[in-house]
Design a protein around this motif. Structure first.
Motif, PDB file in Angstrom:
ATOM      1  N   ARG A   1       1.084 -47.853  34.196  1.00 20.23           N
ATOM      2  CA  ARG A   1       1.612 -46.467  34.327  1.00 20.23           C
ATOM      3  C   ARG A   1       3.038 -46.120  33.955  1.00 20.23           C
ATOM      4  O   ARG A   1       3.291 -44.988  33.326  1.00 20.23           O
ATOM      5  N   ARG A   2       3.829 -47.181  34.303  1.00 18.82           N
ATOM      6  CA  ARG A   2       5.348 -46.675  34.006  1.00 18.82           C
ATOM      7  C   ARG A   2       5.597 -46.755  32.584  1.00 18.82           C
ATOM      8  O   ARG A   2       6.196 -46.091  31.977  1.00 18.82           O
TER       9      ARG A   2
ATOM     10  N   GLU B   1      -5.062 -42.995  36.065  1.00 18.55           N
ATOM     11  CA  GLU B   1      -4.775 -42.664  34.832  1.00 18.55           C
ATOM     12  C   GLU B   1      -4.449 -44.065  34.016  1.00 18.55           C
ATOM     13  O   GLU B   1      -4.639 -44.144  33.002  1.00 18.55           O
ATOM     14  N   ALA B   2      -3.706 -44.825  34.811  1.00 21.79           N
ATOM     15  CA  ALA B   2      -3.363 -46.171  34.072  1.00 21.79           C
ATOM     16  C   ALA B   2      -4.525 -46.743  33.693  1.00 21.79           C
ATOM     17  O   ALA B   2      -4.811 -47.483  32.721  1.00 21.79           O
TER      18      ALA B   2
ATOM     19  N   THR C   1      -8.910 -39.010  30.685  1.00 24.42           N
ATOM     20  CA  THR C   1      -8.800 -39.777  32.227  1.00 24.42           C
ATOM     21  C   THR C   1     -10.117 -39.585  32.823  1.00 24.42           C
ATOM     22  O   THR C   1     -10.522 -40.508  33.268  1.00 24.42           O
TER      23      THR C   1
ATOM     24  N   GLY D   1      -2.607 -41.314  39.814  1.00 28.17           N
ATOM     25  CA  GLY D   1      -1.942 -42.284  39.041  1.00 28.17           C
ATOM     26  C   GLY D   1      -2.455 -43.562  38.402  1.00 28.17           C
ATOM     27  O   GLY D   1      -2.417 -43.897  37.236  1.00 28.17           O
ATOM     28  N   LEU D   2      -2.858 -44.391  39.502  1.00 31.00           N
ATOM     29  CA  LEU D   2      -3.361 -45.405  39.243  1.00 31.00           C
ATOM     30  C   LEU D   2      -4.773 -45.545  38.329  1.00 31.00           C
ATOM     31  O   LEU D   2      -5.017 -46.162  37.323  1.00 31.00           O
TER      32      LEU D   2
ATOM     33  N   GLU E   1       3.675 -46.087  30.231  1.00 26.73           N
ATOM     34  CA  GLU E   1       3.003 -44.849  29.486  1.00 26.73           C
ATOM     35  C   GLU E   1       3.849 -43.614  29.829  1.00 26.73           C
ATOM     36  O   GLU E   1       4.115 -42.758  28.842  1.00 26.73           O
TER      37      GLU E   1
END
Lengths: 260, 199
Positions: free
Chosen positions: B181-182, A45-46, B81, A42-43, B184
């Motif tokens: 992330r949130r 991807e951010a 990614t 997740g990180l 997105e």
């Protein structure tokens, strides 16, 4: 490193801001910890969003050919030739493993206990390996034997030549028999440096599952025989062998078996 | 692979594309480059400061993608990614080897340029989503992330430069990434809802 320690470092990992030694420790932890791995993904991807947010600049037209040429140079005969080999040795390997898988499927029967069948399939694999390594004549006999066995199997047979990444040694083959009304059969054979290895199967919908560990044999090679694989092996597109550090040792694409 | 060759790839199509790349199929490598070459090159330009270095980086990234292709798992994340992570990792390695005063001064948000003719529709969606998420961060968060992401600074280097505790830098980096992330994810939900309403 505990999960708490690792999670404290995951943001820096996503930004490639960890010192190499710490990064290696974190990677080792992530290999065996799905919870931390999910957080790490997740990180990452951010972090990738930061790179994707960069205004686009037009690369020079020549770069496309430069890139495809560089990949071709690495994947060509001097690069990863074993992966693309269709030569005799590759056919012999596939033949041997295929025969072992077919013999196991046809002769053992599903009612037997799994441990017994595994033992038997493994010993048959080893015996067949010894036979097939010898001569071209054996190879021809083997091809005939395979052809007759394939005809008897109620299912679809897939094979994969397994080759190492550039700079690593090893070779192998995998056979997958997918049956609509019964669990699938998987036999993997490989020669690799003495270490621990496990096999992962990747399906066409992008999912992956662990098939099991390769078992070292007295012939100094490795075998994995599974006769009760619950997943649909017809969907498998890649077979990948990982070493204990999570690095790819061998990989190959599963294709429907075609008689040589 | 998809009905729209310039549209977004499904996870299955991304996995299939990587299988073809892994097999050394030239067309697949061209497709991969056509889709992801521009953002990889642009990241190289931004981080390394010269077209020559950006070209070298792009070449290294796609060779690395071929070498590591078996590790790509579309159930775990998008191909963009994965490739940008490879690109960033290689660029940071170069930066750390070539650390010096000539590193470019970098900013995160520029004015949004007009879409280029080579731009892939699928990538545009991802880029637009990323830029909107970035725009919602505070200036302080963006500045912090820019030094870590674009200049390859470690948390310790940032802490020393700003004379703030290392723990504070780590926490702020993590918080900024979690926010990103949130944002997105929120945008993806809104987009999906809007798509559902129009169909």
């Amino acid at each position: 490193m505990s999960c708490l320690d690792v999670r404290d470092l995951l943001a820096e990992r996503a930004l490639d801001a960890l010192p190499p030694a710490t990064a290696a420790e974190v990677e080792r932890h992530l290999e065996g910890c799905p919870g931390c791995r999910k957080e790490a993904e997740g990180l990452r991807e951010a972090a990738a969003a930061i790179g994707l947010g960069v205004p686009l600049s037009l690369p020079p037209a020549r770069l496309a050919e430069r890139v495809t040429g560089a990949v071709a140079a690495h994947s060509g005969p001097s690069g990863r030739e074993p992966r693309r080999s269709t030569g005799r040795s590759a056919r012999v390997l596939v033949g041997a493993v295929l025969t072992a898988a077919l013999v196991a499927v046809l002769s053992v029967g599903w009612a037997m206990s799994q441990s017994a069948t595994l033992q038997r399939a493994m010993s048959q694999t080893v015996t067949l390996q010894q036979r097939v390594r010898s001569t071209e004549a054996t190879n021809k006999q083997l091809a005939n034997q395979i052809a007759s066995l394939v005809a008897e199997v109620q299912g679809t047979v897939f094979v994969a030549n397994l080759a190492p990444p550039v700079g690593r040694q090893g070779v192998g083959a995998a056979v997958l028999i997918a049956q609509s009304s019964a669990p699938g059969t998987l036999v993997v054979w490989a020669t690799l440096r003495r270490e621990a290895y496990h096999v992962m199967l990747v399906t066409s919908n992008g999912r992956s599952f662990q098939a099991g560990d390769l078992v070292w044999t007295p012939n100094d090679d490795y075998v994995l025989s599974r006769l009760q694989v619950p997943q649909n092996l017809a969907k498998v597109v890649s077979v990948v062998v990982f070493d204990a550090k999570g690095r790819v040792a061998l990989s190959g694409t599963a294709r429907p078996y075609a008689q040589p | 692979m998809t009905s729209n060759p310039r549209g977004p790839l499904s996870p299955q199509a991304e996995q299939e594309l990587m299988h073809q790349v892994l097999a050394g199929e030239r067309d697949a490598v061209r497709t991969l480059y056509a889709r992801f070459g521009p953002p990889v090159y642009s990241l190289g330009l931004r981080m390394l400061g010269s077209a020559e270095s950006a070209e070298e980086l792009a070449q290294d990234v796609f060779v690395a993608a071929w070498r590591q292709g078996a590790r790509f798992d579309s159930s775990r994340g998008r191909l963009s990614t994965w490739l940008m992570a490879i690109a960033h990792n290689l660029a940071v390695d170069r930066l750390r080897h070539e650390r010096g005063p000539s590193r470019p001064v970098l900013i995160l948000q520029d004015e949004l340029p007009e879409p280029d003719p080579f731009d892939e529709e699928g990538l545009l969606v991802e880029r637009e989503s990323a830029r909107r998420a970035l725009a919602r961060l505070t200036d302080a968060d963006r500045w912090l992330l820019s030094r870590a992401y674009f200049q390859g600074w470690t948390a310790r280097e940032i802490a020393e430069a700003d004379r703030i505790p290392l723990g504070t830098v780590k926490t702020r980096l993590r918080t900024a990434l979690v926010k990103l992330r949130r944002f997105e994810a929120e945008r993806a939900r809104v987009t999906a809802r809007a798509g559902g309403e129009t169909t």
